[in-house]
Design a protein around this motif. Structure first.
Motif, PDB file in Angstrom:
ATOM      1  N   CYS A  83      30.277 -53.920 -42.400  1.00 31.13           N
ATOM      2  CA  CYS A  83      31.466 -53.433 -42.892  1.00 31.13           C
ATOM      3  C   CYS A  83      32.654 -53.670 -41.886  1.00 31.13           C
ATOM      4  O   CYS A  83      33.707 -53.868 -42.657  1.00 31.13           O
ATOM      5  N   TRP A  84      32.228 -53.402 -40.733  1.00 27.84           N
ATOM      6  CA  TRP A  84      33.487 -53.540 -39.776  1.00 27.84           C
ATOM      7  C   TRP A  84      34.062 -54.794 -39.640  1.00 27.84           C
ATOM      8  O   TRP A  84      35.025 -55.080 -39.701  1.00 27.84           O
ATOM      9  N   ALA A 104      41.377 -62.024 -51.413  1.00 24.75           N
ATOM     10  CA  ALA A 104      40.090 -62.420 -51.027  1.00 24.75           C
ATOM     11  C   ALA A 104      39.423 -61.293 -49.964  1.00 24.75           C
ATOM     12  O   ALA A 104      38.381 -60.822 -50.001  1.00 24.75           O
ATOM     13  N   TYR A 105      40.183 -60.642 -49.363  1.00 17.26           N
ATOM     14  CA  TYR A 105      40.146 -59.596 -48.399  1.00 17.26           C
ATOM     15  C   TYR A 105      39.534 -58.314 -48.873  1.00 17.26           C
ATOM     16  O   TYR A 105      38.712 -57.841 -48.953  1.00 17.26           O
ATOM     17  N   GLN A 106      40.532 -58.159 -49.957  1.00 20.71           N
ATOM     18  CA  GLN A 106      40.189 -56.780 -50.677  1.00 20.71           C
ATOM     19  C   GLN A 106      38.912 -56.785 -51.736  1.00 20.71           C
ATOM     20  O   GLN A 106      38.091 -55.866 -51.773  1.00 20.71           O
ATOM     21  N   VAL A 107      38.567 -58.070 -52.221  1.00 17.94           N
ATOM     22  CA  VAL A 107      37.403 -58.395 -52.930  1.00 17.94           C
ATOM     23  C   VAL A 107      36.235 -58.205 -52.012  1.00 17.94           C
ATOM     24  O   VAL A 107      35.013 -57.499 -52.353  1.00 17.94           O
ATOM     25  N   GLY A 108      36.443 -58.824 -50.694  1.00 15.70           N
ATOM     26  CA  GLY A 108      35.230 -58.623 -49.812  1.00 15.70           C
ATOM     27  C   GLY A 108      34.945 -57.171 -49.237  1.00 15.70           C
ATOM     28  O   GLY A 108      33.670 -56.968 -49.351  1.00 15.70           O
ATOM     29  N   VAL A 122      31.411 -52.404 -49.328  1.00 12.49           N
ATOM     30  CA  VAL A 122      31.208 -50.901 -49.964  1.00 12.49           C
ATOM     31  C   VAL A 122      30.225 -50.783 -51.058  1.00 12.49           C
ATOM     32  O   VAL A 122      29.296 -49.962 -50.864  1.00 12.49           O
ATOM     33  N   LEU A 123      30.147 -51.656 -52.038  1.00 11.44           N
ATOM     34  CA  LEU A 123      29.203 -51.664 -53.059  1.00 11.44           C
ATOM     35  C   LEU A 123      27.692 -51.959 -52.615  1.00 11.44           C
ATOM     36  O   LEU A 123      26.757 -51.544 -53.012  1.00 11.44           O
ATOM     37  N   LEU A 124      27.657 -52.667 -51.573  1.00 12.99           N
ATOM     38  CA  LEU A 124      26.537 -53.168 -50.853  1.00 12.99           C
ATOM     39  C   LEU A 124      25.727 -51.744 -49.970  1.00 12.99           C
ATOM     40  O   LEU A 124      24.539 -51.370 -50.252  1.00 12.99           O
ATOM     41  N   ILE A 125      26.768 -51.122 -49.549  1.00 13.35           N
ATOM     42  CA  ILE A 125      26.222 -49.720 -48.834  1.00 13.35           C
ATOM     43  C   ILE A 125      25.609 -48.902 -50.279  1.00 13.35           C
ATOM     44  O   ILE A 125      24.639 -48.195 -50.035  1.00 13.35           O
TER      45      ILE A 125
END
Length: 236
Positions: free
Chosen positions: A160-161, A172-176, A181-184
């Protein structure tokens, strides 16, 4: 073509999950099947939508998806629950390690120790995550899996960091970031469902979190690689 992939990804997989409710397999084996099918579809989606010759990050991304895919397949072969937890965690660990390498290749790096404290919001979330891991989930984690669970959770925080410090185009940054966050959320829900309590529709909820996280991370990397390729092909 993209619309076709959206239909397959958003409609076909939920249908497969619905059918999966009627099997005799345990929860972790069900989610292993979801991970395998989801990631295979995403590999095909990525290959179809890549606009130029593959580079290192392309192969790393496919490798990340296939790590979890193989882990999901192995979950179908064994019965011991602790072994199943270990296989699933290792699949995620290798997958996240590869994502971190991709972000590093894009130019992301962790900040110096003292400057990290300037990002107080991110620090606060990180501290809450660690406290939650130590005091909420640790009592439920089998002793044999404590070390690998701690390593995996720390790695997820690093991911995440690294996503936060990616020097890439804004969209692209915002989607990443959304994908990270969703992965967490997917991992927290998986831990709760496996070790704390069972809930209705827990397989479907896990699918929503997990598949969305993988799609957004993939889309972010794909956008960045395609943007970089267009820039290099059309220098100003």
């Amino acid at each position: 073509m993209k619309k076709l992939w959206y239909i397959v990804y958003c409609c076909a997989i939920p249908a497969i999950i619905f059918a999966n409710f009627y099997t005799e397999t345990i929860f972790i084996q069900k989610i292993g099947g979801i991970e395998s099918i989801t990631n295979l579809i995403l590999v095909l989606y990525y290959i179809t939508n890549r606009k130029s010759k593959f580079v290192t990050n392309d192969w790393l991304l496919i490798e990340a998806l296939l790590f979890t895919c193989v882990g999901g397949i192995l979950l179908q072969l064994y019965e011991n629950e602790e072994l199943l937890y270990f296989i699933n965690t290792m699949g995620f660990y290798l997958s996240q390690f590869t994502y971190i390498n991709i972000f590093r290749n894009e130019g992301s790096s962790l900040p110096p120790y003292f400057s990290a404290f300037r990002e107080w919001k991110l620090m606060a979330v990180s501290i809450l995550f660690i406290l939650g891991l130590l005091f909420v989930f640790t009592p439920y984690i089998p002793d044999k899996l404590l070390v690998i669970s701690f390593i995996y959770s720390t790695q997820m925080l690093i991911l995440c960091w690294m996503a936060y410090y990616r020097p890439i185009e804004k969209k692209a940054y915002q989607v990443g970031i959304l994908g990270a966050v969703l992965l967490i959320f997917s991992n927290v829900w998986l831990t709760i469902s496996l070790l704390v309590a069972q809930f209705p529709y827990m397989v479907l909820i896990y699918f929503i979190f997990y598949s969305s996280s993988q799609y957004f991370i993939l889309e972010s990397i794909l956008k960045n690689i395609n943007n970089s390729t267009l820039t290099s092909d059309n220098p100003s």
